[in-house]
Design an enzyme around this catalytic site. Structure first.
Site, PDB file in Angstrom:
ATOM      1  N   THR A  39       9.257 -38.623  11.249  1.00  0.00           N
ATOM      2  CA  THR A  39       7.972 -38.208  10.678  1.00  0.00           C
ATOM      3  C   THR A  39       8.250 -37.286   9.496  1.00  0.00           C
ATOM      4  O   THR A  39       9.401 -37.022   9.168  1.00  0.00           O
ATOM      5  CB  THR A  39       7.144 -37.411  11.708  1.00  0.00           C
ATOM      6  OG1 THR A  39       7.735 -36.105  11.844  1.00  0.00           O
ATOM      7  CG2 THR A  39       7.125 -38.082  13.064  1.00  0.00           C
ATOM      8  N   LYS A  83      12.637 -33.732   6.504  1.00  0.00           N
ATOM      9  CA  LYS A  83      13.409 -32.706   5.785  1.00  0.00           C
ATOM     10  C   LYS A  83      12.910 -31.289   6.051  1.00  0.00           C
ATOM     11  O   LYS A  83      13.522 -30.322   5.610  1.00  0.00           O
ATOM     12  CB  LYS A  83      13.283 -32.898   4.274  1.00  0.00           C
ATOM     13  CG  LYS A  83      13.579 -34.253   3.747  1.00  0.00           C
ATOM     14  CD  LYS A  83      13.370 -34.234   2.234  1.00  0.00           C
ATOM     15  CE  LYS A  83      13.119 -35.571   1.613  1.00  0.00           C
ATOM     16  NZ  LYS A  83      12.206 -36.500   2.161  1.00  0.00           N
ATOM     17  N   VAL A 134      18.671 -36.419   2.333  1.00  0.00           N
ATOM     18  CA  VAL A 134      19.007 -36.521   0.909  1.00  0.00           C
ATOM     19  C   VAL A 134      19.614 -37.900   0.651  1.00  0.00           C
ATOM     20  O   VAL A 134      20.563 -38.300   1.328  1.00  0.00           O
ATOM     21  CB  VAL A 134      20.031 -35.441   0.509  1.00  0.00           C
ATOM     22  CG1 VAL A 134      20.294 -35.503  -0.992  1.00  0.00           C
ATOM     23  CG2 VAL A 134      19.560 -34.062   0.909  1.00  0.00           C
ATOM     24  N   ALA A 148      18.520 -40.951   1.175  1.00  0.00           N
ATOM     25  CA  ALA A 148      18.307 -41.965   2.221  1.00  0.00           C
ATOM     26  C   ALA A 148      19.605 -42.263   2.978  1.00  0.00           C
ATOM     27  O   ALA A 148      20.190 -41.367   3.557  1.00  0.00           O
ATOM     28  CB  ALA A 148      17.700 -43.226   1.615  1.00  0.00           C
ATOM     29  N   LEU A 158      22.559 -42.964   1.810  1.00  0.00           N
ATOM     30  CA  LEU A 158      23.842 -42.673   1.132  1.00  0.00           C
ATOM     31  C   LEU A 158      24.592 -41.560   1.866  1.00  0.00           C
ATOM     32  O   LEU A 158      23.979 -40.592   2.311  1.00  0.00           O
ATOM     33  CB  LEU A 158      23.578 -42.228  -0.317  1.00  0.00           C
ATOM     34  CG  LEU A 158      22.931 -43.244  -1.251  1.00  0.00           C
ATOM     35  CD1 LEU A 158      22.699 -42.610  -2.626  1.00  0.00           C
ATOM     36  CD2 LEU A 158      23.802 -44.483  -1.396  1.00  0.00           C
ATOM     37  N   ASP A 196       9.818 -32.209  -3.358  1.00  0.00           N
ATOM     38  CA  ASP A 196      10.719 -33.051  -2.581  1.00  0.00           C
ATOM     39  C   ASP A 196      12.175 -32.866  -3.041  1.00  0.00           C
ATOM     40  O   ASP A 196      13.091 -32.727  -2.237  1.00  0.00           O
ATOM     41  CB  ASP A 196      10.261 -34.507  -2.738  1.00  0.00           C
ATOM     42  CG  ASP A 196      11.093 -35.456  -1.916  1.00  0.00           C
ATOM     43  OD1 ASP A 196      11.108 -35.301  -0.692  1.00  0.00           O
ATOM     44  OD2 ASP A 196      11.749 -36.332  -2.516  1.00  0.00           O
ATOM     45  N   LYS A 219      15.515 -31.185  -1.131  1.00  0.00           N
ATOM     46  CA  LYS A 219      16.809 -31.873  -1.016  1.00  0.00           C
ATOM     47  C   LYS A 219      17.932 -31.020  -1.586  1.00  0.00           C
ATOM     48  O   LYS A 219      19.017 -30.915  -1.002  1.00  0.00           O
ATOM     49  CB  LYS A 219      16.751 -33.218  -1.742  1.00  0.00           C
ATOM     50  CG  LYS A 219      15.854 -34.236  -1.043  1.00  0.00           C
ATOM     51  CD  LYS A 219      15.673 -35.480  -1.900  1.00  0.00           C
ATOM     52  CE  LYS A 219      14.859 -36.530  -1.164  1.00  0.00           C
ATOM     53  NZ  LYS A 219      14.409 -37.607  -2.056  1.00  0.00           N
ATOM     54  N   GLY A 244      13.540 -46.101   0.542  1.00  0.00           N
ATOM     55  CA  GLY A 244      13.275 -47.403   1.157  1.00  0.00           C
ATOM     56  C   GLY A 244      13.468 -47.298   2.658  1.00  0.00           C
ATOM     57  O   GLY A 244      14.398 -46.640   3.131  1.00  0.00           O
TER      58      GLY A 244
END
Ligand code: ADP
Ligand code: ASP
Ligand code: MG
Length: 811
Positions: A552, A576, A606, A608, A610, A675, A679, A793
């Site tokens: 969420t 986050k 951070v 997604a 990666l 956002d 991050k 994504g």
């Protein structure tokens, strides 16, 4: 010859009793068949007598049920005719005697132990007569005439020598089938009816097998053999092919009800194998118990058993240190009063000795010990002796534990990581058993965690609570569903989704959910998903190896982490909020996780899927130092600045980002840089810098007042920025530059802002919604390390969450 014993469930129903007939009649050697009372009858006899003893007339109803069970059984299994009539008459006489006894108890409201023993004996007397009639050519023997007990410490114990002699005499000539009631015996002096204790039919059979040097002792019951744990508690328990006498004894003594503990010794002494078989599955292999197993390299742990009826009594005081004879006095006092001790643990400092006894013995044990040490207690040398109740004892057993280092370490480490507190423990020098005491409430979890996770199961189980089933959560559930089978087969990992939670509803199940139609199930069965419900259900479930997965973006859900980690539940967050909240909170969560031996992972916060946070951690753990971070961390903003063109104005690109689901539902969170700031703060913290969101310098491209007011106002106002953007864009195009929203950490200072990058900058060609990060470190100084790829994504984010989950499973 062999001895076959059939337990209560084997003679409890028409089908099972007919199966007993088939099994016995197909034996190709003489057999002595020992039977228990019809399943449940012993309990019923005890209950009925207790009711009668307190003057409760409802005992009559209970008694009628006992009559009904036997009469019906005969009707069903013995063909109508003379045989049936004579059997009903015989049974009727016994039941009439029993009725008179109950009536006597009801009238005088008194139930002596002697009467009680008489009453329970009817169970086996009735059942054995029925089975003797049912089996072709069976001859009935009365075990009261050859199984003899004497009274010791107020308990009936077997007179082994006399019994041995009488059994030999009784079975001097063996019929093809001899039928013997189990459990019952008689006092060698008075001849009064006695018994061998609850579950004692196994013992009757073993005594006879040993006295007659049987080829084998078969125990027929309702499970496929001796299992790795009680199948009623551990659904994944499986049958053990072979056990040694020592292992079987250890397991039975600690509550594996399948064999009554005293059963093993007489046959072990004579080296007669015990075979445990299932009456309901006679073709199953079952378990063989013998001197040595044929595969000496089998698992170190064979099985687990437990006693959920434990009190711990601790005798302690500084006055005990170095004093000789304290333990002697403890055990003498307990033995004199017939109190059995099943666990002893003494610290080497000698200032305390803890003793495990059954709850029923706890009061008497405290009383006799307080009496024994009255003088020392008065002098303050020893503390008054109290019992700690409602505990459970668990034992792990296996002869191969001997000389295998690391078992105790693994055991206690596993328990600790699951938040289970060990109150006392004991391991004998024989090294075949490690026992420990835990709170009763932790028993099921202890058994599960040991069985399924580490020692016996072929799989390691991870229990997942998935919170949030939107784009990322939904995608995660689907990925888990597709991978479940493969992970089980190839990695021995069983992913069990035991909780599914969305904003409105929540559902929980120890057994795990079928992921094919979880949405319908949540709609139908889910309860309201208030924060309190979620917390209470998860903590209350107290399930082992559990992970809370937060997909969420909710601050409320993030506020649960601390409590969950404190209850030894790992947290994997795509959310986050917590990692970017006040530094103290972030640090607390990490500290609690470390102290509890669980994980708090948030790789997808951070970039997604990666591997950015893990990479930073790996660099730092190996002694590197992060000097500089430069990154494009917003997929949404990168998308917007890649899309903006002469044909697509700035305001339209924002709408498109929202429609493509790249942006947060409220795109202002992206446009305000919030956002990216979150991050960057997370990365900086992971890189070792103490930083707050307010410390980040902001150079924004949308005026601040656009973020005030409602989302609708924002949509109305934002086109007013288009003209200015277009003008700037044309200049940029001429200079062959691109806009990138860059997050930077350098010399401990953090900033975010729009930057114009030329064609030779690594960020220039960043396509679509991709992210890029450049890490300049002491080791990667001249040429920074670069990580690049999809930064947003549902699919890739879910995969990143999945990777975090897998790293907890550590497979
Ligand atoms: P019977 O009536 O045949 O004597 P019991 O009820 O005394 O049967 O014993 C069989 C039961 O023991 C099984 O149904 C099972 O629930 C329980 N049990 C406990 N621990 C174990 C174990 N380790 N293996 C098999 N059964 C066990
Ligand atoms: N019928 C007795 C009991 O239930 C003995 C036995 O089944 O072994 O304890
Ligand atoms: Mg039994």
């Amino acid at each position: 010859m062999k001895v076959m014993k059939f337990g209560g469930t084997s003679v409890g129903s028409v089908n099972s009793i007919l199966s007993v007939k088939r099994i016995v009649e197909s034996a190709d050697e003489p057999v002595i068949v020992v039977v228990s009372a019809l399943g449940g009858i012993t309990d019923k006899l005890i209950n009925t007598s207790k009711m009668a003893a307190v003057g409760d007339s409802a005992y009559e109803g209970e008694f009628r049920e006992i009559v009904y069970r036997h009469v019906e059984m005969i009707k069903e299994v013995i063909p109508a005719g003379e045989k049936q009539t004579s059997l009903q008459r015989q049974i009727g006489e016994l039941l009439n005697e029993l009725k008179d006894i109950f009536q006597g108890i009801y009238l005088i409201k008194d139930l002596s132990p002697k009467t009680s023993d008489t009453i329970v004996s009817y169970g086996e007397r009735l059942s054995s007569i029925i089975v003797a009639e049912l089996i072709e050519g069976a001859e009935w023997f009365d075990s009261r005439t050859f199984i003899k007990t004497e009274k010791k410490h107020n308990k009936h114990t077997l007179d082994a020598e006399l019994t041995h002699k009488l059994v030999k005499e009784a079975f001097g000539a063996l019929p093809k089938v001899a039928l013997v009631p189990g459990f019952i015996s008689s006092d060698k002096m008075s001849g009064d009816v006695t018994n061998l204790g609850r579950g004692g039919s196994d013992y009757t059979a073993a005594i006879i097998a040993a006295a007659l040097d049987a080829n084998s002792l078969e125990i027929w019951t309702d499970v496929d053999g001796f299992m790795t744990a009680d199948p009623r508690v551990i659904s994944t328990a499986y049958t053990i092919a072979e056990l040694t006498y020592v292992e079987a004894t250890e397991l039975c003594n600690f509550g594996a009800k399948v064999v009554y503990p005293p059963t093993i010794y007489p046959v072990c002494h004579k080296n007669i194998p015990i075979i445990i078989k299932n009456t309901f599955n006679p073709d199953g292999v079952g378990t063989i118990i013998k001197q040595e197993v044929s595969n000496p390299h089998c698992k170190a742990i064979k099985g687990i058993s437990s006693i959920n009826d434990t009190s711990l009594i601790t005798v302690q005081g500084l006055g005990m240190v170095g004093v000789i004879g304290v333990n002697y006095r403890i055990f003498k006092a307990l033995a004199k009063n017939g109190i059995s001790v099943f666990l002893v643990s003494q610290a080497s400092s000698e200032n305390s000795t803890s003793i495990g006894v059954r709850n029923a013995d706890a009061d008497l044990a405290c009383e006799v010990l307080n009496e024994e040490f009255a003088k020392e207690i008065e002098m303050g040398e020893i503390s008054p002796i109290l019992a700690e109740r409602n505990l459970a004892t668990v034992a792990i057993v296996g002869e191969n534990m001997k000389h295998t280092p690391g078992i105790a370490g693994k055991l206690f480490g596993t328990l600790g990581r699951n938040g289970i507190n060990v109150i006392a423990c004991a391991q004998g020098a024989s090294e075949t058993n490690i026992s420990f005491v835990v709170d009763s409430k932790s028993l099921r979890k202890s058994l599960n965690v040991i069985h399924d996770s580490f020692f016996l199961s072929e799989y390691q189980v991870l229990n997942l609570f998935i919170c949030g089933i939107g784009t990322v959560g939904g995608s995660l559930v689907e990925q888990i569903r597709c991978q479940q089978q493969k992970l089980m087969m190839e990695n021995g990992l069983k992913l069990h989704v035991v909780g599914i939670i969305d904003a409105a509803k929540a559902m929980f199940s120890r057994e795990g959910f079928d992921l094919a139609n979880f949405r319908e199930e949540l709609q139908e069965k889910g309860k309201d998903s208030s924060l309190q419900t979620i917390r209470d259900e998860i903590v209350g479930m107290n399930i082992f190896n559990s992970v809370f997965v937060d997909c969420t973006a909710s601050p409320d859900i993030a506020s649960l982490y601390k409590d969950l980690l404190e209850h030894n539940i790992s947290v994997v967050a795509a959310n986050k909020i917590a990692a970017s909240s006040a530094y103290e909170n972030y640090r607390d969560l990490k500290t609690i996780a470390r102290q509890r031996g669980v994980k708090y992972l948030f790789e997808t916060n951070v970039g997604a899927g990666l591997p950015i946070i893990n990479t930073i951690n790996d660099l730092i753990h190996s002694g590197d130092k992060i000097l500089k971070i430069e990154a494009v961390l917003s997929g949404t903003l990168n998308y917007i600045f890649n899309k903006i063109s002469a044909d697509i104005p700035f305001s339209r690109t924002i709408k498109m980002a929202q429609e493509e689901r790249y942006s947060e539902p409220d795109p202002r969170i992206d446009l305000s840089g919030k956002d990216v700031i979150r991050k960057l703060v997370i990365l900086a913290r992971e890189a070792g810098y103490r930083i707050e969101q307010e410390d980040v310098e902001k150079n924004l491209f949308v005026p601040n007042d656009f973020f005030e007011g409602s989302l609708d106002d924002f949509w109305k106002r934002v086109p007013s920025l288009d003209a200015d953007f277009e003008a700037r864009r044309q200049v940029l195009e001429k200079e062959n530059k691109h806009w990138r929203f860059v997050a930077k950490l350098e010399n401990g200072k953090a900033s975010v802002g729009l930057q114009e990058v030329g064609a030779n900058h690594p960020f220039y060609g960043l396509e679509g919604s991709n992210n890029i990060i450049l890490l300049t470190t002491e080791r990667y100084k001249e040429y920074p390390m670069m990580i690049q790829g999809y930064g947003a994504g549902a699919g890739v984010t879910a995969a990143g969450v999945f990777a975090d989950i897998m790293s907890i499973a550590n497979v």
